[in-house]
Design an enzyme around this catalytic site. Structure first.
Site, PDB file in Angstrom:
ATOM      1  N   SER A 154      32.365  34.758  32.817  1.00 57.22           N
ATOM      2  CA  SER A 154      33.197  33.577  33.584  1.00 57.22           C
ATOM      3  C   SER A 154      34.048  32.736  32.601  1.00 57.22           C
ATOM      4  O   SER A 154      34.932  33.637  31.715  1.00 57.22           O
ATOM      5  CB  SER A 154      32.173  32.608  34.167  1.00 57.22           C
ATOM      6  OG  SER A 154      32.990  31.907  35.256  1.00 57.22           O
ATOM      7  N   ASP A 319      31.352  39.637  43.529  1.00 57.61           N
ATOM      8  CA  ASP A 319      31.894  38.559  42.872  1.00 57.61           C
ATOM      9  C   ASP A 319      33.107  38.360  43.475  1.00 57.61           C
ATOM     10  O   ASP A 319      34.292  38.969  42.999  1.00 57.61           O
ATOM     11  CB  ASP A 319      31.894  38.760  41.276  1.00 57.61           C
ATOM     12  CG  ASP A 319      32.386  37.382  40.599  1.00 57.61           C
ATOM     13  OD1 ASP A 319      32.817  36.547  41.381  1.00 57.61           O
ATOM     14  OD2 ASP A 319      32.429  37.440  39.382  1.00 57.61           O
ATOM     15  N   HIS A 352      29.040  35.951  41.860  1.00 59.98           N
ATOM     16  CA  HIS A 352      29.729  35.478  40.420  1.00 59.98           C
ATOM     17  C   HIS A 352      28.513  35.388  39.664  1.00 59.98           C
ATOM     18  O   HIS A 352      28.503  35.595  38.376  1.00 59.98           O
ATOM     19  CB  HIS A 352      30.603  34.325  40.520  1.00 59.98           C
ATOM     20  CG  HIS A 352      31.138  34.096  39.383  1.00 59.98           C
ATOM     21  ND1 HIS A 352      31.912  34.880  38.604  1.00 59.98           N
ATOM     22  CD2 HIS A 352      30.919  32.827  38.532  1.00 59.98           C
ATOM     23  CE1 HIS A 352      32.372  34.199  37.596  1.00 59.98           C
ATOM     24  NE2 HIS A 352      31.792  32.996  37.392  1.00 59.98           N
TER      25      HIS A 352
END
Lengths: 379, 379
Positions: A154, A319, A352
């Protein structure tokens, strides 16, 4: 806790820097501390170091546990340790708390040496470039001229990507997981709602809540609840919570009724009890601003023209915060620059959050790629 | 404003009901008002009536405009009027503000006749079933035994579906647009964050803010900002706003920077200035509770076994709030019950909001289906 292949007891260290750091914004931080942890041993050639960058709510405690708090296990302990994909018998791993954080490194809640009071609203907005600059100084201090790899998921992966741009000759491999070359309008929109929840909380006091002995708990809680929705997939929410009612029947009121509501409130409350609101604002802005293509006329290919590293890019099918499509955009630009790129789209139901999970295929890919990295310096 | 094929000047009417209404929760409303509008003429056989049900923030002003406020055009004016898909030369159209609303019908901001003060927190939680019950009473009052069609988008479509279950012989066609047979955990999660923003706003005062001359503006604003993210698609946000910076460059602060932020704040502020917070809570709970399958052991096929209507189900490709997959689930259950179903998945970039937009293919499908309905009573 399974300690069988844990790195074991670890402890945090503190580095103090006296050389002023000029931020992208022009603001200058005359001096600052970075809190970090290291696992494994730096080899004689200093060629086996891996930097792990953290995401929005992460920190320097990446693996292992503390002697006085054995339940406090690092946030990526399933990835890092003896025999794990990032094998601490081979690699020297560095994790740090980013500047602006709230886990020991200098940030908005730290005392400003000029005033003796917390920086609060006066702490400068930090960008991914600024973090990478500060991480390079930590590397200098540790005697690491070039990282074998820089990695993260991320926002952490954005820092890894930035390493290949800011210091092309100081990183051999970038492992960019569950990320994007920049946020979309929708991503920014979610951040904006989260920030607004904090900024409009009457307990925020313009960012100087420390002086008022207040904490903008309501805002932080909302921000985290919203965040959690975007970390999970629709599928995993359906599987974990479905439409289950806590009491088995509707109560026709505004209390917690569905299990998903109970989960979100719990996560929100837990987060608001320890995380600093100014740090949250700062982290989301760093996400919004990250956009290597911007300075190159919105041309991502051009942005990566300076990169020299090899890349492993990983995305997860469910995600929707940083979808596989965004990783493919990144991969395309890397390939256009004739860089070595491995890309894998991992089938996972966990959205995610997958990048933090113990997932066989994901860990196998990481393991294989890291063995290749290790082979480069062990031969 | 294009008034060329507008229904023209309309005016709202008010119906008073003295027969107590018992809600699904068991609460009883002894008397109440419903504000409504009608367009076109009810034919002699009273067979050409269409009921339009509104979604979360909608109301009775569905088409046309007011003599004293010509810019106040109904929310579905592009769909309803002479020559439009819901052709007012053929159909008698009824729109109402739902019970619990804040546009004239009895709701939390209305004075409770028992106390003379606004109901506030004491106004009962209303379900889709309750709304349909109250709509049937309005139909009775208007002399409409059976609707040619009941329609709406989103939460409005849930009411249309409920008509086929609560009053199978009082509706010939259900036109269910951009909807789902029930919310997912993710849908509920978004509602929960929005509700929490309102419930934890210090100006909410447990729902009795009217007495404190307060309005939970911060909470309402956040709820609406979040709502807007889910109404739009990632694509349309990217097209409309992208990553454009208002001032062309980053300001490194916490003010509005990206155009998407400006849009969301504008929408949030506008909404908070006129919408009632208790109504918002109530509408989102009605969404959460709607679940016809629940009473039938989670079997949606069984739930629709009582239905007799014909169905038009429409979904939009980029609607991620109520995705086409959810409409297909509904269609499958209708088909399993040997009901007449037409289904169309409309290609649109506008996400959930598509149901409100002027869109050629969408309007053509509506037009064709409504011509068929008109042919049934004109022959």
């Amino acid at each position: 806790m399974n300690t069988s292949n844990s790195i074991g007891i670890v402890s945090a260290q503190r580095a103090h820097f006296d050389t002023p750091l000029t931020f992208q914004s022009g603001a200058v931080l005359p001096r600052y501390d970075l809190v970090y942890e290291t696992y494994g041993t730096l080899n004689a050639g200093k060629s086996n170091a891996i930097l792990v960058c953290h995401a929005l709510s992460g920190h320097h405690h990446v693996a292992g546990y503390y002697a006085d708090d054995p339940k406090n296990v690092g946030w990526w302990d399933n990835m890092i340790g003896p025999g794990k994909p990032i094998d601490t018998r081979k690699f020297f791993v560095v994790g740090l708390n980013n500047l602006g954080g709230c886990h020991g490194s200098t940030g908005p809640s730290s005392p400003d040496p000029e005033t003796g009071k917390p920086y609060g609203a006066s702490f400068p907005v930090v960008t991914v470039e600024d973090w990478v600059e500060s991480q390079a100084r930590l590397a200098d201090m540790l005697g690491i001229r070039q990282f074998a790899a820089v990695t993260g998921g991320s926002l952490g992966a954005m820092q890894a990507l930035q390493w290949s741009l800011s210091f092309p000759d100081r990183v051999r491999h970038v492992l960019a997981i569950a990320t994007a070359p920049r946020l979309t309008a929708e991503n920014i929109a979610f951040n904006d709602v989260a920030r607004n929840a904090i900024l409009t909380d009457p307990d925020f006091h313009g960012g100087n809540y420390y002086e008022h002995s207040a904490v903008p708990v309501r805002g932080l809680r909302l921000a985290r609840m919203l965040g959690h929705i975007t970390y999970l997939s629709d599928d995993v929410m359906a599987d974990k919570f479905g439409r289950e009612l806590l009491s088995g029947k509707p109560n026709y009121g505004y209390g917690i009724e569905f299990e998903i509501e109970s989960y979100l409130r719990y996560q929100g409350d837990k987060f608001a009890a320890y995380f600093d609101a100014n740090t949250y604002l700062l982290m989301t802005k760093a996400l919004d601003y990250f956009d290597p293509a911007r300075k190159c006329g919105d041309d991502l290919d051009k942005a990566f023209a300076v990169a020299r590293a090899n890349f492993l890019v990983l995305s997860f099918t469910t995600d929707w915060r940083f979808s596989p499509e965004r990783s493919r955009t990144l991969v395309k630009s890397l390939l256009h620059n004739h860089l070595n790129v491995s890309y894998c789209e991992i089938t996972s139901t966990h959205g995610h959050d997958s990048f933090l999970m113990q997932h066989t295929h994901y860990h196998e890919v990481m393991h294989a790629y890291l063995e290749r990295i290790a082979s480069e310096f062990s031969e």
